[in-house]
Design a protein around this motif. Sequence first.
Motif, mmCIF file in Angstrom:
data_model
loop_
_atom_site.group_PDB
_atom_site.id
_atom_site.type_symbol
_atom_site.label_atom_id
_atom_site.label_comp_id
_atom_site.label_asym_id
_atom_site.label_seq_id
_atom_site.Cartn_x
_atom_site.Cartn_y
_atom_site.Cartn_z
ATOM 1 N N PRO A 52 0.826 -1.210 0.000
ATOM 2 C CA PRO A 52 0.000 0.000 0.000
ATOM 3 C C PRO A 52 0.860 1.259 0.000
ATOM 4 C CG PRO A 52 -0.016 -1.016 2.170
ATOM 5 C CD PRO A 52 0.669 -1.979 1.249
ATOM 6 N N PHE A 53 0.288 2.330 -0.513
ATOM 7 C CA PHE A 53 1.002 3.603 -0.615
ATOM 8 C C PHE A 53 0.106 4.725 -0.118
ATOM 9 C CE2 PHE A 53 1.735 7.480 -3.151
ATOM 10 C CZ PHE A 53 3.003 7.782 -2.717
ATOM 11 N N ASN A 54 0.693 5.654 0.617
ATOM 12 C CA ASN A 54 -0.014 6.832 1.097
ATOM 13 C C ASN A 54 0.867 8.038 0.796
ATOM 14 O OD1 ASN A 54 -1.081 8.967 2.666
ATOM 15 N ND2 ASN A 54 -1.940 7.538 4.164
ATOM 16 N N SER A 55 0.336 9.009 0.091
ATOM 17 C CA SER A 55 1.129 10.169 -0.316
ATOM 18 C C SER A 55 1.667 10.955 0.875
ATOM 19 C CB SER A 55 0.293 11.098 -1.209
ATOM 20 O OG SER A 55 -0.869 11.543 -0.515
ATOM 21 N N ALA A 56 1.107 10.717 2.055
ATOM 22 C CA ALA A 56 1.624 11.375 3.262
ATOM 23 C C ALA A 56 2.967 10.789 3.683
ATOM 24 C CB ALA A 56 0.619 11.249 4.402
ATOM 25 N N TYR A 57 3.314 9.611 3.138
ATOM 26 C CA TYR A 57 4.573 8.946 3.458
ATOM 27 C C TYR A 57 5.304 8.636 2.157
ATOM 28 C CZ TYR A 57 1.741 8.203 7.644
ATOM 29 O OH TYR A 57 0.916 8.377 8.717
ATOM 30 N N PRO A 58 5.863 9.653 1.489
ATOM 31 C CA PRO A 58 6.406 9.471 0.136
ATOM 32 C C PRO A 58 7.628 8.565 0.055
ATOM 33 C CG PRO A 58 6.955 11.633 1.003
ATOM 34 C CD PRO A 58 5.983 11.036 1.968
ATOM 35 N N ASN A 59 8.335 8.341 1.154
ATOM 36 C CA ASN A 59 9.531 7.498 1.119
ATOM 37 C C ASN A 59 9.244 6.040 1.455
ATOM 38 O OD1 ASN A 59 11.234 9.668 0.459
ATOM 39 N ND2 ASN A 59 11.389 10.253 2.611
ATOM 40 N N TYR A 60 8.000 5.675 1.484
ATOM 41 C CA TYR A 60 7.618 4.314 1.851
ATOM 42 C C TYR A 60 6.790 3.688 0.732
ATOM 43 C CZ TYR A 60 9.298 5.428 6.479
ATOM 44 O OH TYR A 60 10.113 5.774 7.524
ATOM 45 N N PRO A 61 6.775 2.327 0.639
ATOM 46 C CA PRO A 61 7.280 1.325 1.566
ATOM 47 C C PRO A 61 8.798 1.340 1.672
ATOM 48 C CG PRO A 61 5.710 0.364 0.024
ATOM 49 C CD PRO A 61 6.085 1.711 -0.491
ATOM 50 N N ASN A 62 9.275 0.894 2.836
ATOM 51 C CA ASN A 62 10.707 0.871 3.108
ATOM 52 C C ASN A 62 10.977 -0.248 4.115
ATOM 53 O OD1 ASN A 62 13.429 1.852 3.022
ATOM 54 N ND2 ASN A 62 12.593 3.906 2.647
ATOM 55 N N ALA A 63 12.234 -0.326 4.566
ATOM 56 C CA ALA A 63 12.626 -1.348 5.548
ATOM 57 C C ALA A 63 12.254 -2.754 5.070
ATOM 58 C CB ALA A 63 12.003 -1.054 6.912
ATOM 59 N N LEU A 64 12.545 -3.009 3.786
ATOM 60 C CA LEU A 64 12.231 -4.287 3.163
ATOM 61 C C LEU A 64 13.129 -5.394 3.720
ATOM 62 C CD1 LEU A 64 10.195 -4.755 0.772
ATOM 63 C CD2 LEU A 64 12.194 -4.919 -0.718
ATOM 64 N N ALA A 65 12.558 -6.583 3.960
ATOM 65 C CA ALA A 65 13.330 -7.727 4.454
ATOM 66 C C ALA A 65 12.605 -9.012 4.091
ATOM 67 C CB ALA A 65 13.535 -7.644 5.966
ATOM 68 N N TYR A 66 13.377 -10.062 3.781
ATOM 69 C CA TYR A 66 12.793 -11.321 3.310
ATOM 70 C C TYR A 66 13.010 -12.449 4.300
ATOM 71 C CZ TYR A 66 12.099 -15.467 0.358
ATOM 72 O OH TYR A 66 11.668 -16.668 -0.149
ATOM 73 N N ASN A 67 11.904 -13.079 4.694
ATOM 74 C CA ASN A 67 11.894 -14.235 5.586
ATOM 75 C C ASN A 67 11.748 -15.488 4.714
ATOM 76 O OD1 ASN A 67 11.286 -16.303 7.352
ATOM 77 N ND2 ASN A 67 9.636 -15.214 8.421
ATOM 78 N N SER A 68 12.884 -16.114 4.366
ATOM 79 C CA SER A 68 12.851 -17.232 3.421
ATOM 80 C C SER A 68 12.159 -18.459 3.998
ATOM 81 C CB SER A 68 14.272 -17.594 2.979
ATOM 82 O OG SER A 68 15.072 -17.965 4.086
ATOM 83 N N ALA A 69 12.163 -18.613 5.320
ATOM 84 C CA ALA A 69 11.538 -19.784 5.941
ATOM 85 C C ALA A 69 10.035 -19.806 5.704
ATOM 86 C CB ALA A 69 11.828 -19.806 7.443
ATOM 87 N N ASN A 70 9.425 -18.629 5.629
ATOM 88 C CA ASN A 70 7.979 -18.530 5.430
ATOM 89 C C ASN A 70 7.599 -17.973 4.062
ATOM 90 O OD1 ASN A 70 8.346 -17.915 8.657
ATOM 91 N ND2 ASN A 70 6.581 -19.211 8.219
ATOM 92 N N GLY A 71 8.607 -17.574 3.277
ATOM 93 C CA GLY A 71 8.313 -17.000 1.968
ATOM 94 C C GLY A 71 7.653 -15.643 2.043
ATOM 95 N N LEU A 72 7.943 -14.882 3.121
ATOM 96 C CA LEU A 72 7.308 -13.577 3.317
ATOM 97 C C LEU A 72 8.318 -12.447 3.125
ATOM 98 C CD1 LEU A 72 5.193 -14.262 6.550
ATOM 99 C CD2 LEU A 72 4.531 -14.608 4.154
ATOM 100 N N VAL A 73 7.920 -11.431 2.364
ATOM 101 C CA VAL A 73 8.693 -10.191 2.257
ATOM 102 C C VAL A 73 7.984 -9.133 3.083
ATOM 103 C CG1 VAL A 73 9.565 -8.387 0.738
ATOM 104 C CG2 VAL A 73 9.575 -10.760 -0.032
ATOM 105 N N TYR A 74 8.705 -8.534 4.039
ATOM 106 C CA TYR A 74 8.138 -7.503 4.909
ATOM 107 C C TYR A 74 8.513 -6.112 4.397
ATOM 108 C CZ TYR A 74 7.820 -11.406 8.230
ATOM 109 O OH TYR A 74 7.552 -12.604 8.825
ATOM 110 N N ALA A 75 7.647 -5.154 4.646
ATOM 111 C CA ALA A 75 7.938 -3.749 4.374
ATOM 112 C C ALA A 75 7.182 -2.889 5.373
ATOM 113 C CB ALA A 75 7.550 -3.362 2.957
ATOM 114 N N TYR A 76 7.801 -1.786 5.754
ATOM 115 C CA TYR A 76 7.160 -0.845 6.675
ATOM 116 C C TYR A 76 6.583 0.300 5.854
ATOM 117 C CZ TYR A 76 6.461 1.986 10.882
ATOM 118 O OH TYR A 76 5.906 2.722 11.905
ATOM 119 N N THR A 77 5.276 0.519 5.982
ATOM 120 C CA THR A 77 4.613 1.584 5.244
ATOM 121 C C THR A 77 3.325 1.962 5.967
ATOM 122 O OG1 THR A 77 3.791 2.263 3.057
ATOM 123 C CG2 THR A 77 3.320 0.004 3.739
#
Length: 262
Positions: A52-77
């Motif tokens: 998701p994207f919100n124009s109030a937070y133009p530098n996000y999503p960010n803080a991307l990280a991949y959990n290979s054990a669960n197949g999940l990519v995380y992002a802070y936004t």
Amino acid sequence: TTTTTTTTPAPCTITAFGVLAQSSQNLVRIVATNAPNAAAGIFTTTRVGQFPFNSAYPNYPNALAYNSANGLVYAYTNNHLYYINVSTSAPATNGVQTSGNLQKNTAAATFANGKYYYIPISSDELRVVTFSANGKSVLSDTIAVAHISDPTDFVMNFGDMAFDTDSNTLYLAFNAGGIQYFAKYDVTGNVFQILHTNVTNVNQIFIASDGTLFSAVTGTGNLYVVDKVSGAATFVSTNTAYKWNDVASDITPCPTTTTTTT
């Protein structure tokens, strides 16, 4: 009779993940295919979801990280931690909020040893997040190291971070006081070291499965290989249709081939 066994890396597919800037916020898989090493790869990208994207937070999503054990990519936004399941057939669904959230805002994260590590904005505090077994619920968010740049205690603005499991080293690209730094933190010895000051083309970083450190330059589609000692960045690929916002490592090992002669 002499028996000789030789094990060599096989040509393989080396992957990472990147999220694009601006309003698309597409999550893509970065692939270097059929190469003896990541730097020599033929780079391609495939959309695997959208945060998701919100124009109030133009530098996000960010803080991307991949959990290979669960197949999940995380992002802070949008002031929340989201995930996308990339283990299913692409393109995936939009990002889903985790149950529970981070204690502080961040723009730099990595995943290592089954945990999500991040540094809050304008800080040098390293925090560690644990999850439920399926990776979809935050269980804890605590301080791992109060000041990783001690005794300098930089006010870090990111940039990015990537964890090298082979050397147990955290690499960091950050800005402090208008100066761009490339540094490392030895987790075993609890030692912080600046490797390069006023570094160029090193900001969004990830480590490939063969240990190669890459930088995806913010706001461009350029990829560079980064020397882990000097911080020198060597151009390897570009995609003019993309503008990187963040990247995440996928350190799933490449296969090897074993030949035995007698």
